[in-house]
Each structure stands twice: as structure tokens, then as C-alpha cells.
Design an enzyme around this catalytic site. Structure first.
Site, PDB file in Angstrom:
ATOM      1  N   CYS A 102       0.902  -1.300  -0.029  1.00 32.57           N
ATOM      2  CA  CYS A 102       0.170  -0.042  -0.068  1.00 32.57           C
ATOM      3  C   CYS A 102       0.896   1.268   0.063  1.00 32.57           C
ATOM      4  CB  CYS A 102      -0.870   0.113   1.316  1.00 32.57           C
ATOM      5  SG  CYS A 102      -0.257  -0.989   2.613  1.00 32.57           S
ATOM      6  N   HIS A 139      -2.592   6.174   4.703  1.00 31.30           N
ATOM      7  CA  HIS A 139      -1.348   6.326   5.037  1.00 31.30           C
ATOM      8  C   HIS A 139      -1.106   7.933   4.379  1.00 31.30           C
ATOM      9  CE1 HIS A 139      -1.409   2.202   6.003  1.00 31.30           C
ATOM     10  NE2 HIS A 139      -0.602   1.688   4.987  1.00 31.30           N
TER      11      HIS A 139
HETATM   12  O1  25A Z   1       1.350 -11.968   4.782  1.00 28.12           O
HETATM   13  P1  25A Z   1       0.811 -10.663   4.241  1.00 28.12           P
HETATM   14  O2  25A Z   1       0.898 -10.575   2.776  1.00 28.12           O
HETATM   15  O3  25A Z   1       1.854  -9.773   4.821  1.00 28.12           O
HETATM   16  O4  25A Z   1      -0.506 -10.218   4.809  1.00 28.12           O
HETATM   17  C1  25A Z   1      -0.909 -10.052   6.157  1.00 28.12           C
HETATM   18  C2  25A Z   1      -2.383  -9.579   6.289  1.00 28.12           C
HETATM   19  O5  25A Z   1      -2.193  -8.170   5.601  1.00 28.12           O
HETATM   20  C3  25A Z   1      -3.379  -7.984   4.980  1.00 28.12           C
HETATM   21  C4  25A Z   1      -4.503  -9.128   5.178  1.00 28.12           C
HETATM   22  O6  25A Z   1      -5.223  -8.840   6.468  1.00 28.12           O
HETATM   23  C5  25A Z   1      -3.504 -10.304   5.479  1.00 28.12           C
HETATM   24  O7  25A Z   1      -4.087 -11.308   6.497  1.00 28.12           O
HETATM   25  N1  25A Z   1      -3.302  -7.598   3.770  1.00 28.12           N
HETATM   26  C6  25A Z   1      -2.940  -8.089   2.852  1.00 28.12           C
HETATM   27  N2  25A Z   1      -2.532  -7.440   1.719  1.00 28.12           N
HETATM   28  C7  25A Z   1      -2.904  -6.152   2.214  1.00 28.12           C
HETATM   29  C8  25A Z   1      -2.751  -4.901   1.414  1.00 28.12           C
HETATM   30  N3  25A Z   1      -2.376  -4.641   0.240  1.00 28.12           N
HETATM   31  C9  25A Z   1      -3.177  -6.366   3.593  1.00 28.12           C
HETATM   32  N4  25A Z   1      -3.469  -5.208   4.174  1.00 28.12           N
HETATM   33  C10 25A Z   1      -3.634  -3.793   3.433  1.00 28.12           C
HETATM   34  N5  25A Z   1      -3.021  -3.788   2.225  1.00 28.12           N
HETATM   35  P2  25A Z   1      -6.867  -8.447   6.214  1.00 28.12           P
HETATM   36  O8  25A Z   1      -7.302  -8.632   7.922  1.00 28.12           O
HETATM   37  O9  25A Z   1      -7.470  -7.781   5.341  1.00 28.12           O
HETATM   38  O10 25A Z   1      -7.429 -10.175   5.809  1.00 28.12           O
HETATM   39  C11 25A Z   1      -7.319 -11.100   6.337  1.00 28.12           C
HETATM   40  C12 25A Z   1      -7.965 -12.236   5.575  1.00 28.12           C
HETATM   41  O11 25A Z   1      -7.383 -13.291   5.162  1.00 28.12           O
HETATM   42  C13 25A Z   1      -8.362 -14.456   5.412  1.00 28.12           C
HETATM   43  N6  25A Z   1      -7.622 -15.799   5.626  1.00 28.12           N
HETATM   44  C14 25A Z   1      -6.805 -16.184   6.669  1.00 28.12           C
HETATM   45  N7  25A Z   1      -6.535 -17.273   6.519  1.00 28.12           N
HETATM   46  C15 25A Z   1      -7.048 -17.815   5.039  1.00 28.12           C
HETATM   47  C16 25A Z   1      -8.081 -16.915   4.780  1.00 28.12           C
HETATM   48  N8  25A Z   1      -8.796 -17.080   3.595  1.00 28.12           N
HETATM   49  C17 25A Z   1      -8.867 -18.358   3.162  1.00 28.12           C
HETATM   50  N9  25A Z   1      -7.759 -19.171   3.692  1.00 28.12           N
HETATM   51  C18 25A Z   1      -7.145 -19.083   4.700  1.00 28.12           C
HETATM   52  N10 25A Z   1      -6.258 -20.082   4.883  1.00 28.12           N
HETATM   53  C19 25A Z   1      -9.449 -14.164   6.499  1.00 28.12           C
HETATM   54  O12 25A Z   1     -10.417 -14.567   6.658  1.00 28.12           O
HETATM   55  C20 25A Z   1      -9.451 -12.579   6.262  1.00 28.12           C
HETATM   56  O13 25A Z   1     -10.519 -12.620   5.402  1.00 28.12           O
HETATM   57  P3  25A Z   1     -10.727 -15.519   7.854  1.00 28.12           P
HETATM   58  O14 25A Z   1     -11.941 -16.093   7.700  1.00 28.12           O
HETATM   59  O15 25A Z   1      -9.652 -16.467   8.363  1.00 28.12           O
HETATM   60  O16 25A Z   1     -10.774 -14.583   9.181  1.00 28.12           O
HETATM   61  C21 25A Z   1     -11.546 -13.324   9.390  1.00 28.12           C
HETATM   62  C22 25A Z   1     -11.863 -13.187  10.703  1.00 28.12           C
HETATM   63  O17 25A Z   1     -12.034 -12.137  11.064  1.00 28.12           O
HETATM   64  C23 25A Z   1     -12.981 -11.915  11.900  1.00 28.12           C
HETATM   65  N11 25A Z   1     -13.652 -10.710  11.874  1.00 28.12           N
HETATM   66  C24 25A Z   1     -13.825  -9.786  10.730  1.00 28.12           C
HETATM   67  N12 25A Z   1     -14.076  -8.543  11.305  1.00 28.12           N
HETATM   68  C25 25A Z   1     -14.435  -8.766  12.420  1.00 28.12           C
HETATM   69  C26 25A Z   1     -14.089  -9.955  12.972  1.00 28.12           C
HETATM   70  N13 25A Z   1     -13.902 -10.513  14.140  1.00 28.12           N
HETATM   71  C27 25A Z   1     -14.349  -9.576  15.345  1.00 28.12           C
HETATM   72  N14 25A Z   1     -14.689  -8.353  15.157  1.00 28.12           N
HETATM   73  C28 25A Z   1     -14.823  -7.837  13.845  1.00 28.12           C
HETATM   74  N15 25A Z   1     -15.098  -6.465  13.411  1.00 28.12           N
HETATM   75  C29 25A Z   1     -14.403 -12.731  11.119  1.00 28.12           C
HETATM   76  O18 25A Z   1     -15.351 -13.175  11.650  1.00 28.12           O
HETATM   77  C30 25A Z   1     -13.288 -14.050  10.616  1.00 28.12           C
HETATM   78  O19 25A Z   1     -13.455 -14.788  11.873  1.00 28.12           O
HETATM   79  O1  L14 Z   2       2.945  -5.855   2.392  1.00 29.52           O
HETATM   80  O2  L14 Z   2       0.506  -3.542   8.603  1.00 29.52           O
HETATM   81  O3  L14 Z   2       0.631  -5.291   1.817  1.00 29.52           O
HETATM   82  O4  L14 Z   2       0.253  -1.748   7.525  1.00 29.52           O
HETATM   83  C1  L14 Z   2       0.329  -4.205   3.976  1.00 29.52           C
HETATM   84  C2  L14 Z   2      -0.172  -3.759   5.346  1.00 29.52           C
HETATM   85  C3  L14 Z   2       1.961  -5.279   5.226  1.00 29.52           C
HETATM   86  C4  L14 Z   2       1.641  -4.686   6.398  1.00 29.52           C
HETATM   87  C5  L14 Z   2       1.682  -5.730   2.620  1.00 29.52           C
HETATM   88  C6  L14 Z   2       0.571  -3.169   7.251  1.00 29.52           C
HETATM   89  C7  L14 Z   2       1.029  -5.572   3.957  1.00 29.52           C
HETATM   90  C8  L14 Z   2       1.097  -3.448   6.326  1.00 29.52           C
END
Ligand code: 25A
Ligand code: L14
Length: 342
Positions: A131, A244
Site C-alpha cells: 500500500c 497512509h
Molecule cells: O502476509 P501478508 O501478505 O503480509 O498479509 C498479512 C495481512 O495483511 C492484510 C491481510 O489482512 C493479511 O491477512 N493485507 C494483505 N494485503 C494487504 C494490503 N495490500 C493487506 N492489508 C492492506 N493492504 P486482512 O485482515 O485484510 O485479511 C485477512 C483475510 O485473510 C483470510 N484468511 C486467513 N487465512 C485464510 C484466509 N482465507 C482463506 N484461507 C485461509 N487459510 C481471513 O479470513 C481474512 O479474510 P478468516 O475467515 O480467516 O478470518 C477473518 C476473521 O475475522 C473476523 N472478523 C472480521 N471482522 C471482525 C472480525 N472479528 C471480530 N470483530 C470484527 N469486527 C471474521 O469473523 C473472521 O473470523
Molecule cells: O505488504 O501492517 O501489503 O500496514 C500491507 C499492510 C504489510 C503490512 C503488505 C501493514 C502489508 C502492512
């Protein structure tokens, strides 16, 4: 745009970014015959709002991708590492938000305003940049084309939503507790984030930079397609929910006045210039939240070098930084007739 309709999988649909992807597909009237949300077994069976109705979340499995044309991923790096190749094998073009595929030589890393042509050589998996990098390169591209950027010094002020839903709740809860005279427990972040700044995003590497900082260095070079651009970054988490902000200093080959830069940026796609200091007009996180554009202001000449500029760049990290850029990539793939795995 062609009239063909595409079957779209949103993987990680329950996360902060996945939910925004569904909203963006709806708002932009994406040419989808069907949109199916996938997440882990934890969320399977729950529902997400879409086009006035509800979609039921499916568990993402190895064989989920048959019959889909496009898979948009934001489920973290380990999920993408495992499932993106399976999707591509099933004939589905993947646009992935995680860091897993960004620096892979077989995967284009694309910001549609900057390097849409890199989509032409995709092999099934396209990476969406970090991002902080996306909003920076949107602002750098027109200046680089005009004057040749030699060096970038960037410091970020990053919102908690980048970390996901749990971090948004941590900032809310810590703020509420501290304002009520209670202790604030840190769970998501290593230290208190409310009323604080943490110079620590993602993990520390051997060179003492964080991985987030090195993503900005390496991804910028790959997207801009110019190895000569030097980038040094300090990435900081601040107690802001959405958007950001970045303080960016650039040194260019050719001279650009602040006025030149304002004109170039005002004409650039995806950019809005907000730069009128006497009227106290400059980009701010609370104004950029919920918007599509990257906002640029505080443009001024760096008086310590011959050809230098300073600017302040703000964008919604969940939209342009993640969900919107992913869907713009998908739209560009359609425009270029590239929704197929070669
Ligand atoms: O590894 P990386 O690349 O560094 O990425 C790390 C994290 O960064 C975010 C993303 O988080 C990721 O997990 N991310 C990635 N790219 C990004 C970007 N470009 C980025 N953020 C910003 N810019 P996220 O929270 O957005 O997404 C997480 C999602 O991943 C799903 N997931 C996890 N394991 C999985 C999977 N999906 C499929 N298969 C798998 N094995 C995860 O789904 C979520 O959609 P989930 O079902 O495991 O969990 C979501 C849970 O969250 C709960 N929930 C949502 N809102 C609330 C809540 N609980 C309480 N209160 C809330 N308000 C849901 O109920 C559910 O249980
Ligand atoms: O690499 O925590 O896309 O703000 C973006 C969100 C890494 C972490 C990525 C954060 C993620 C970052």
C-alpha cells in the site's frame, strides 16, 4: 470494455481488504456473472453484503477454482503461496494482494497508472504492490517521466487498518481505556499504538531496516522499471484508522520547480493536488479516507540541493493501497483481453 462477463472469486473476503473488494466490485459495476466470497473455515457460512443481497462465504479449498475466470486474493502471504498457483492451474487469473509474489520474476507487479503494460507478460499471477509503495509511485511517475528521479527519501505515517480488522479494534480499545484511566494492553502491535508512533512495520531484517521499508525500496524499482532509482524509507505506524500519509523528498536529474511539479501532478491520472498553504489546504488522512485518488500537497523545492522537491502524499490504504488497485488491475486485464492463463 468488452461485454463479456467474468466469474470472480474473492479470497480472504471477510478481511478488511476483502470486504472493500466486494464494495468496489459493486460500486464500479464490475462485469461479473457471479462473485463468490472465500475465506478460511472460521468464516465459512457467514454472509457478506453485496448488491442489496447477501453472499455466503465459502471455505477456500484446493479445488475451489474450477469455472472461475478471476481470483482476487487478500488472505495473507501463506494462503496466497499455497492457493494462487492452484487457481492459475485451474485457468483462473490471480491478482494477489499479499507480499508472496511481488518480487517473483514471473509475476508482474502493477499499478495501472504507472505500468499497465507489464500485464502483457503475465503468466497467471499478478501481484498488487504494498500500500505505501502504490501511493508513492502514483505521485512519482509523472515527475520521473518529466525530470528523471535519482533518489527518493520517504517517511511514512501508516494507518492501523493496514494490519487488518484486529488492529482497528486495538486502537479503538486502547484509546477508550486510556481515556478512562485504565491500562492499555498491546496484542496486535508490540507496543501501545494509541497516542503513540511506532517506527516498526512488519519484521526487522538483517540490515536493521524493516521488511515494510525494504518493500518500498524493491517494489518501487520493479514498478517504475528503472534500476537506477535509489529509495530509502522509514515506515512508521501512527494512531490513524484509515489512509497512509508520506513525506517524500526526491532528487531529479533535471530541474523541476514546485510550480512545474504542481502542473504535472494535476494532469496525472489518479492524482488530486491539494496545495494552497495560505488557505490551510493540504492532504489529510481523514479527508482521503473513503476516496479513490492519491492526494498530493505541500509541494516545495528542497533548498539544500540543486534539483530537489518535497511533498506530502496521502491515500486510503485499503482502497488505492489494496482493494481498488486490485480491481483496477482486473479492469485493465479485461481491457487488454488478458483474462486467461497463457
Ligand atoms: O502476509 P501478508 O501478505 O503480509 O498479509 C498479512 C495481512 O495483511 C492484510 C491481510 O489482512 C493479511 O491477512 N493485507 C494483505 N494485503 C494487504 C494490503 N495490500 C493487506 N492489508 C492492506 N493492504 P486482512 O485482515 O485484510 O485479511 C485477512 C483475510 O485473510 C483470510 N484468511 C486467513 N487465512 C485464510 C484466509 N482465507 C482463506 N484461507 C485461509 N487459510 C481471513 O479470513 C481474512 O479474510 P478468516 O475467515 O480467516 O478470518 C477473518 C476473521 O475475522 C473476523 N472478523 C472480521 N471482522 C471482525 C472480525 N472479528 C471480530 N470483530 C470484527 N469486527 C471474521 O469473523 C473472521 O473470523
Ligand atoms: O505488504 O501492517 O501489503 O500496514 C500491507 C499492510 C504489510 C503490512 C503488505 C501493514 C502489508 C502492512
Amino acid at each position: 470494455m468488452s461485454k463479456k462477463l467474468f466469474k470472480v472469486a474473492v479470497c480472504g473476503a471477510t478481511g478488511a481488504v476483502g470486504r472493500e473488494m466486494l464494495k468496489t466490485l459493486e460500486a464500479r459495476d464490475f462485469p461479473a456473472s457471479e462473485v463468490v466470497p472465500f475465506a478460511s473455515s472460521r468464516s465459512a457460512g457467514s454472509t457478506l453484503p453485496f448488491k442489496g443481497g447477501e453472499l455466503t462465504v465459502q471455505e477456500l479449498k484446493e479445488d475451489s477454482f474450477a469455472g472461475f475466470d478471476l481470483a482476487l486474493f487478500s488472505a495473507g502471504g501463506s494462503t496466497s503461496t499455497k492457493f494462487a498457483p492452484l487457481a492459475a492451474k485451474a485457468g483462473c487469473v490471480v491478482v494477489d494482494n499479499s507480499s508472496a509474489w511481488r518480487m517473483d520474476d514471473n509475476c508482474p507487479l502493477v499499478v495501472p497508472e504507472v505500468n499497465p503494460h507489464d500485464l502483457d507478460w503475465h503468466k497467471g499471477i499478478i501481484a498488487n504492490p504494498n500500500c505505501s509503495t502504490i501511493q508513492m509511485v502514483v505521485a512519482l511517475k509523472p515527475l520521473h517521466d518529466a525530470a528523471g528521479i535519482k533518489r527518493v527519501v520517504v517517511s511514512t505515517y501508516q494507518a492501523v487498518s493496514g494490519t487488518g480488522q484486529k488492529a482497528i479494534e486495538e486502537l479503538e480499545n486502547q484509546t477508550r481505556r486510556l481515556m478512562s484511566g485504565m491500562e492499555a494492553n498491546a496484542e496486535v502491535y508490540p507496543h501501545q499504538i494509541a497516542f503513540n508512533c511506532l517506527p516498526h512495520i512488519d519484521v526487522f531484517l538483517e540490515n536493521d531496516y524493516t521488511r515494510e521499508e525494504m518493500k518500498m525500496v524493491h517494489e518501487t524499482v520493479k514498478i517504475m522499471g528503472d534500476k537506477s532509482i535509489k529509495v530509502t524509507a522509514t515506515t512508521v505506524r501512527v494512531p490513524v484508522f484509515y489512509s497512509h500519509s508520506e513525506s517524500i523528498n526526491i532528487e531529479t536529474e533535471k530541474k523541476l520547480t514546485a510550480k512545474d511539479a504542481r502542473v504535472l501532478l494535476a494532469q496525472a491520472p489518479g492524482v488530486t493536488v491539494l496545495d494552497n498553504p495560505s488557505e490551510k489546504i493540504y492532504p489529510m488522512a481523514v479527508d482521503a479516507a473513503g476516496e479513490d485518488d492519491t492526494f498530493v500537497g505541500r509541494i516545495r523545492e528542497d533548498e539544500t540541493i540543486d534539483n530537489g522537491l518535497n511533498m506530502w502524499v496521502v491515500s486510503d490504504n485499503i482502497r488505492k493501497g489494496a482493494a481498488l488497485n486490485t480491481i483496477q488491475i482486473a479492469e485493465e486485464l479485461i481491457k487488454r483481453d488478458l483474462v486467461r492463463v497463457p
